[in-house]
Design a protein around this motif. Sequence first.
Motif, PDB file in Angstrom:
ATOM      1  N   ASN A  72       0.822  -1.206   0.000  1.00  0.00           N
ATOM      2  CA  ASN A  72       0.000   0.000   0.000  1.00  0.00           C
ATOM      3  C   ASN A  72       0.858   1.258   0.000  1.00  0.00           C
ATOM      4  OD1 ASN A  72      -3.116  -0.156   0.318  1.00  0.00           O
ATOM      5  ND2 ASN A  72      -2.357  -1.918   1.462  1.00  0.00           N
ATOM      6  N   LEU A  76       0.768   4.089  -2.839  1.00  0.00           N
ATOM      7  CA  LEU A  76       0.486   5.476  -2.483  1.00  0.00           C
ATOM      8  C   LEU A  76       1.554   6.410  -3.032  1.00  0.00           C
ATOM      9  CD1 LEU A  76      -1.328   7.439  -0.901  1.00  0.00           C
ATOM     10  CD2 LEU A  76       0.103   7.007   1.107  1.00  0.00           C
ATOM     11  N   LEU A  95      -4.661   9.115  -5.506  1.00  0.00           N
ATOM     12  CA  LEU A  95      -4.237   8.730  -4.169  1.00  0.00           C
ATOM     13  C   LEU A  95      -5.249   7.828  -3.470  1.00  0.00           C
ATOM     14  CD1 LEU A  95      -2.791  12.183  -3.077  1.00  0.00           C
ATOM     15  CD2 LEU A  95      -1.508  10.134  -3.687  1.00  0.00           C
ATOM     16  N   LEU A  96      -6.508   7.909  -3.868  1.00  0.00           N
ATOM     17  CA  LEU A  96      -7.527   7.057  -3.267  1.00  0.00           C
ATOM     18  C   LEU A  96      -7.673   5.721  -3.983  1.00  0.00           C
ATOM     19  CD1 LEU A  96     -10.320   9.715  -2.612  1.00  0.00           C
ATOM     20  CD2 LEU A  96      -9.024   8.474  -0.875  1.00  0.00           C
ATOM     21  N   SER A 100      -4.781   0.774  -1.472  1.00  0.00           N
ATOM     22  CA  SER A 100      -5.880   0.226  -0.658  1.00  0.00           C
ATOM     23  C   SER A 100      -6.666  -0.850  -1.404  1.00  0.00           C
ATOM     24  CB  SER A 100      -6.806   1.326  -0.141  1.00  0.00           C
ATOM     25  OG  SER A 100      -7.626   1.853  -1.150  1.00  0.00           O
ATOM     26  N   TYR A 133      -4.565   2.041   5.695  1.00  0.00           N
ATOM     27  CA  TYR A 133      -4.621   2.903   4.504  1.00  0.00           C
ATOM     28  C   TYR A 133      -6.068   3.209   4.138  1.00  0.00           C
ATOM     29  CZ  TYR A 133       0.361   2.213   3.914  1.00  0.00           C
ATOM     30  OH  TYR A 133       1.720   2.227   4.122  1.00  0.00           O
ATOM     31  N   THR A 138      -4.840   7.035   3.130  1.00  0.00           N
ATOM     32  CA  THR A 138      -5.030   7.509   1.753  1.00  0.00           C
ATOM     33  C   THR A 138      -5.945   8.728   1.719  1.00  0.00           C
ATOM     34  OG1 THR A 138      -6.878   5.961   1.421  1.00  0.00           O
ATOM     35  CG2 THR A 138      -4.691   5.218   0.763  1.00  0.00           C
TER      36      THR A 138
END
Length: 303
Positions: A72, A76, A95-96, A100, A133, A138
């Motif tokens: 993760n 990221l 970033l999202l 994750s 995360y 995140t």
Amino acid sequence: MTTVLFKALAFILMIALGYFMKTRHILQQEDSQVLMKIIINITMPAALISGFRTFSLDFSLLFALGIGFGMNLLLLIAGWVFSVRKDGETRALYLLNTPSYNIGNFVLPFVQGFLPSSAVLCLCMYDAGNNPYGAGITYSAACSASGGTGRLSIRHILRTLFHSPPFLAYFVMLVLYLPGIRLPDPFFDLCTLFGQGNAFLAMFTLGLIFEWHLTREDISEVAQILGLRYLLCLAAAAVVFLLTPFDLITRQTLCLCLIGPVTTLAIPFGLSCGCKQSMIAALSSMSMVASFILSLALLIFWA
């Protein structure tokens, strides 16, 4: 091979049934929230607990925890680097949706359906590294990129984790089993019975929430985000499967985790960061499709 194909077809039919029920207006997409509550609060914790029947701690489980956290972090960083020249809302999407994983609602049913019950413990350890995360790291990074404060709150992350029934179930069982406390078999029999419904409910719910409403201009951005994610995830899965010394079941479980889809929490987090709703829905849906195809391909190959 026949068994794998039959189970794969069953999973496809479960998803198709959920989508059919939505398109025929028998159920609404909003009904998925009720099913998600049943999954998160009942069937998923029961399925995780049942995996502790044959629990024994070894180095491979600690490795699963480390790779869940480390992968993760790598994703990221990649999302941050590859979105550096983009606007704030697009950076938040990277970033999202680059890091994750949706382990409980997606990967767990595959592990339950195709691998021995002992594989659930490895999945739990991977998810323990993954959870921080999805729970806040995140989102904090996305808030920062989209213009918010983006402060990383350890307190918020811990509060989110310890209000999660699946995480609590896993944590309590681990605390009990580390000093050698063993629960009776009838307890595990009951949890196994409840947990058997998790695979169907999870796949059916995926069909209910599947959406695809995307303009032509946004298709390229979605493809870049998912391409970056799955390129790194497939490379990591290949390294784990080919180069680590662990048993076959552990390596197969880690591979399924590594190619899992984006967490569903990316949807509300993305909306909170001002991202386009159509792109959020498309990323979630296409990530599920990509992970489903890759997971089935791996299972058929292993068969």
